[in-house]
Every structure is written in C-alpha cells, then in structure tokens.
Write a protein that holds these residues in place. Structure first.
Motif, PDB file in Angstrom:
ATOM      1  N   TRP A 209       0.827  -1.217   0.000  1.00  0.00           N
ATOM      2  CA  TRP A 209       0.000   0.000   0.000  1.00  0.00           C
ATOM      3  C   TRP A 209       0.856   1.258   0.000  1.00  0.00           C
ATOM      4  O   TRP A 209       0.340   2.370  -0.101  1.00  0.00           O
ATOM      5  N   GLY A 210       2.138   1.135   0.166  1.00  0.00           N
ATOM      6  CA  GLY A 210       3.021   2.292   0.222  1.00  0.00           C
ATOM      7  C   GLY A 210       4.287   1.919   0.958  1.00  0.00           C
ATOM      8  O   GLY A 210       4.543   0.742   1.233  1.00  0.00           O
ATOM      9  N   ALA A 211       5.064   2.928   1.290  1.00  0.00           N
ATOM     10  CA  ALA A 211       6.371   2.673   1.890  1.00  0.00           C
ATOM     11  C   ALA A 211       6.312   2.487   3.394  1.00  0.00           C
ATOM     12  O   ALA A 211       7.239   1.969   4.002  1.00  0.00           O
ATOM     13  N   ILE A 212       5.198   2.911   4.027  1.00  0.00           N
ATOM     14  CA  ILE A 212       5.111   2.799   5.487  1.00  0.00           C
ATOM     15  C   ILE A 212       4.915   1.333   5.861  1.00  0.00           C
ATOM     16  O   ILE A 212       4.002   0.682   5.346  1.00  0.00           O
ATOM     17  N   PRO A 213       5.769   0.804   6.737  1.00  0.00           N
ATOM     18  CA  PRO A 213       5.619  -0.606   7.112  1.00  0.00           C
ATOM     19  C   PRO A 213       4.571  -0.815   8.204  1.00  0.00           C
ATOM     20  O   PRO A 213       4.355   0.060   9.035  1.00  0.00           O
ATOM     21  N   MET A 214       3.941  -1.982   8.162  1.00  0.00           N
ATOM     22  CA  MET A 214       3.145  -2.407   9.315  1.00  0.00           C
ATOM     23  C   MET A 214       4.081  -3.172  10.234  1.00  0.00           C
ATOM     24  O   MET A 214       4.846  -4.003   9.774  1.00  0.00           O
ATOM     25  N   PRO A 215       4.039  -2.886  11.539  1.00  0.00           N
ATOM     26  CA  PRO A 215       4.901  -3.623  12.466  1.00  0.00           C
ATOM     27  C   PRO A 215       4.454  -5.076  12.586  1.00  0.00           C
ATOM     28  O   PRO A 215       3.301  -5.410  12.305  1.00  0.00           O
ATOM     29  N   ALA A 216       5.359  -5.947  13.009  1.00  0.00           N
ATOM     30  CA  ALA A 216       5.028  -7.345  13.275  1.00  0.00           C
ATOM     31  C   ALA A 216       4.177  -7.442  14.543  1.00  0.00           C
ATOM     32  O   ALA A 216       4.219  -6.552  15.395  1.00  0.00           O
ATOM     33  N   HIS A 217       3.403  -8.507  14.653  1.00  0.00           N
ATOM     34  CA  HIS A 217       2.584  -8.757  15.839  1.00  0.00           C
ATOM     35  C   HIS A 217       2.886 -10.160  16.373  1.00  0.00           C
ATOM     36  O   HIS A 217       2.027 -11.051  16.337  1.00  0.00           O
ATOM     37  N   PRO A 218       4.121 -10.344  16.872  1.00  0.00           N
ATOM     38  CA  PRO A 218       4.551 -11.689  17.280  1.00  0.00           C
ATOM     39  C   PRO A 218       3.806 -12.217  18.502  1.00  0.00           C
ATOM     40  O   PRO A 218       3.753 -13.429  18.717  1.00  0.00           O
ATOM     41  N   ALA A 219       3.224 -11.343  19.292  1.00  0.00           N
ATOM     42  CA  ALA A 219       2.572 -11.808  20.523  1.00  0.00           C
ATOM     43  C   ALA A 219       1.145 -12.295  20.287  1.00  0.00           C
ATOM     44  O   ALA A 219       0.559 -12.927  21.156  1.00  0.00           O
ATOM     45  N   MET A 220       0.581 -12.001  19.110  1.00  0.00           N
ATOM     46  CA  MET A 220      -0.804 -12.427  18.864  1.00  0.00           C
ATOM     47  C   MET A 220      -0.855 -13.919  18.527  1.00  0.00           C
ATOM     48  O   MET A 220       0.009 -14.440  17.827  1.00  0.00           O
ATOM     49  N   SER A 221      -1.899 -14.583  18.984  1.00  0.00           N
ATOM     50  CA  SER A 221      -2.060 -16.003  18.641  1.00  0.00           C
ATOM     51  C   SER A 221      -2.472 -16.113  17.176  1.00  0.00           C
ATOM     52  O   SER A 221      -3.112 -15.207  16.619  1.00  0.00           O
ATOM     53  N   ASP A 222      -2.115 -17.234  16.548  1.00  0.00           N
ATOM     54  CA  ASP A 222      -2.505 -17.454  15.153  1.00  0.00           C
ATOM     55  C   ASP A 222      -4.021 -17.441  15.008  1.00  0.00           C
ATOM     56  O   ASP A 222      -4.554 -16.943  14.019  1.00  0.00           O
ATOM     57  N   ALA A 223      -4.713 -17.970  16.011  1.00  0.00           N
ATOM     58  CA  ALA A 223      -6.177 -18.016  15.944  1.00  0.00           C
ATOM     59  C   ALA A 223      -6.760 -16.606  15.929  1.00  0.00           C
ATOM     60  O   ALA A 223      -7.665 -16.301  15.145  1.00  0.00           O
ATOM     61  N   ASP A 224      -6.227 -15.734  16.796  1.00  0.00           N
ATOM     62  CA  ASP A 224      -6.712 -14.356  16.822  1.00  0.00           C
ATOM     63  C   ASP A 224      -6.399 -13.656  15.495  1.00  0.00           C
ATOM     64  O   ASP A 224      -7.224 -12.899  14.969  1.00  0.00           O
ATOM     65  N   ILE A 225      -5.213 -13.908  14.966  1.00  0.00           N
ATOM     66  CA  ILE A 225      -4.842 -13.262  13.700  1.00  0.00           C
ATOM     67  C   ILE A 225      -5.774 -13.721  12.581  1.00  0.00           C
ATOM     68  O   ILE A 225      -6.274 -12.902  11.806  1.00  0.00           O
ATOM     69  N   ARG A 226      -6.032 -15.035  12.517  1.00  0.00           N
ATOM     70  CA  ARG A 226      -6.920 -15.521  11.454  1.00  0.00           C
ATOM     71  C   ARG A 226      -8.326 -14.935  11.611  1.00  0.00           C
ATOM     72  O   ARG A 226      -8.975 -14.580  10.639  1.00  0.00           O
ATOM     73  N   THR A 227      -8.786 -14.821  12.849  1.00  0.00           N
ATOM     74  CA  THR A 227     -10.132 -14.293  13.071  1.00  0.00           C
ATOM     75  C   THR A 227     -10.223 -12.837  12.623  1.00  0.00           C
ATOM     76  O   THR A 227     -11.164 -12.444  11.936  1.00  0.00           O
ATOM     77  N   VAL A 228      -9.216 -12.042  12.984  1.00  0.00           N
ATOM     78  CA  VAL A 228      -9.286 -10.624  12.629  1.00  0.00           C
ATOM     79  C   VAL A 228      -9.094 -10.444  11.115  1.00  0.00           C
ATOM     80  O   VAL A 228      -9.767  -9.629  10.489  1.00  0.00           O
ATOM     81  N   VAL A 229      -8.225 -11.242  10.503  1.00  0.00           N
ATOM     82  CA  VAL A 229      -8.016 -11.137   9.055  1.00  0.00           C
ATOM     83  C   VAL A 229      -9.290 -11.537   8.302  1.00  0.00           C
ATOM     84  O   VAL A 229      -9.691 -10.867   7.350  1.00  0.00           O
ATOM     85  N   ASP A 230      -9.926 -12.611   8.738  1.00  0.00           N
ATOM     86  CA  ASP A 230     -11.154 -13.033   8.056  1.00  0.00           C
ATOM     87  C   ASP A 230     -12.259 -11.991   8.220  1.00  0.00           C
ATOM     88  O   ASP A 230     -13.063 -11.776   7.305  1.00  0.00           O
ATOM     89  N   TRP A 231     -12.269 -11.310   9.361  1.00  0.00           N
ATOM     90  CA  TRP A 231     -13.239 -10.228   9.578  1.00  0.00           C
ATOM     91  C   TRP A 231     -12.942  -9.058   8.626  1.00  0.00           C
ATOM     92  O   TRP A 231     -13.841  -8.481   8.022  1.00  0.00           O
ATOM     93  N   VAL A 232     -11.654  -8.728   8.460  1.00  0.00           N
ATOM     94  CA  VAL A 232     -11.270  -7.668   7.516  1.00  0.00           C
ATOM     95  C   VAL A 232     -11.722  -8.049   6.106  1.00  0.00           C
ATOM     96  O   VAL A 232     -12.284  -7.231   5.374  1.00  0.00           O
ATOM     97  N   LEU A 233     -11.510  -9.310   5.746  1.00  0.00           N
ATOM     98  CA  LEU A 233     -11.800  -9.750   4.373  1.00  0.00           C
ATOM     99  C   LEU A 233     -13.291  -9.752   4.039  1.00  0.00           C
ATOM    100  O   LEU A 233     -13.652  -9.692   2.871  1.00  0.00           O
ATOM    101  N   VAL A 234     -14.141  -9.806   5.039  1.00  0.00           N
ATOM    102  CA  VAL A 234     -15.576  -9.696   4.745  1.00  0.00           C
ATOM    103  C   VAL A 234     -16.045  -8.237   4.864  1.00  0.00           C
ATOM    104  O   VAL A 234     -17.237  -7.960   4.902  1.00  0.00           O
TER     105      VAL A 234
END
Ligand code: HEC
Length: 104
Positions: A74-99
């Motif tokens: 989307w541009g040159a600004i990076p999104m930081p990593a989120h190493p502390a989030m669980s994979d389940a939480d990440i998948r849930t939030v990503v799937d919510w974004v995608l809908v």
C-alpha cells in the motif's frame, strides 16, 4: 489497550456484541493505524477487503503479513510485526477484515 475497549464499549449495543474480529482489532491496537472506512496510517479495512476479493489465498497471506509485518503493498510505510498475537486471533481478525470489517 484495555482502555480502548472501555472507550469504545458504550458505542456497542449491550444485547448485540460486536463481531469477535472487531474486538480483536480493538484490543490489539489495529485501530490505531487502520479505520474501517478511511485510510489512516494503513489502508482502510474496506480497501483491503476490496483488493483481495475473490483471492483464495488472501486469508493465509494476510495472516502472515499481520504476524510478520511488512510494507510495499500500500506504500512505503511498514506495518509492524505482531509476534505476541495467537494465530487463531490473527486468522479471526483477518477473516473479519476480508468480509469488509462489519460492525455487527
Ligand atoms: C503502526 C501502524 C499499524 C498497526 C498497529 C497495524 N497496521 Fe496493518 N498496516 C499498516 C500499514 C502501514 C499497512 C500497509 C503495508 C503495506 O503497504 O504493505 C498495513 C496493512 C495491513 C493489511 C493489508 C496488508 C497487505 O499486504 O495488503 C492488513 C490486513 C492489516 N494491515 C491488518 C492489521 C491488523 C489486523 C492489525 C492489528 C493486529 C494491524 N494491521 C495493525 C499499519 C499498521
């Protein structure tokens, strides 16, 4: 981040809890850089949903992107990593974004 939950809490209808993805986005500070319908530091979640519509690999790709961070889509600004989030939480939030990041 607990403060954010309380700040937004009164906006949600008590009998109508927000989607789990929205709660995760709020508690993990995603909303500090993203809004649902307008660009902030990062793209709006509706823009992201539009861009990856019909892309079967988007959920896995974006989950990895949220976990590891990165830039250049989307541009040159990076999104930081989120190493502390669980994979389940990440998948849930990503799937919510995608809908399209619905508020309910
Ligand atoms: C510090 C600011 C910041 C935070 C916090 C942040 N993001 Fe981002 N996000 C960005 C930026 C900047 C981009 C654009 C990256 C690019 O151009 O590749 C982005 C891109 C994205 C994308 C699209 C990635 C792509 O490759 O198309 C998704 C999905 C996303 N963010 C979700 C999240 C979620 C979920 C969280 C919370 C766990 C989050 N972001 C937290 C700044 C942030």
């Amino acid at each position: 981040m607990v403060g954010l939950v309380f700040a937004f809490g009164p906006l949600a209808h008590a009998a109508d809890p927000p989607p789990r993805g929205l709660t995760i986005a709020r508690t993990n500070a995603c909303m500090g850089c993203h809004a649902v319908d307008r660009k902030l530091v990062g793209p709006s979640f509706q823009q992201v949903a539009e861009k990856y519509k019909g892309n079967a690999g988007a959920s896995a790709f974006l989950a990895k992107k949220v976990k590891d961070g990165g830039s250049g889509v989307w541009g040159a600004i990076p999104m930081p990593a989120h190493p502390a989030m669980s994979d389940a939480d990440i998948r849930t939030v990503v799937d919510w974004v995608l809908v399209g990041a619905p508020s309910k």
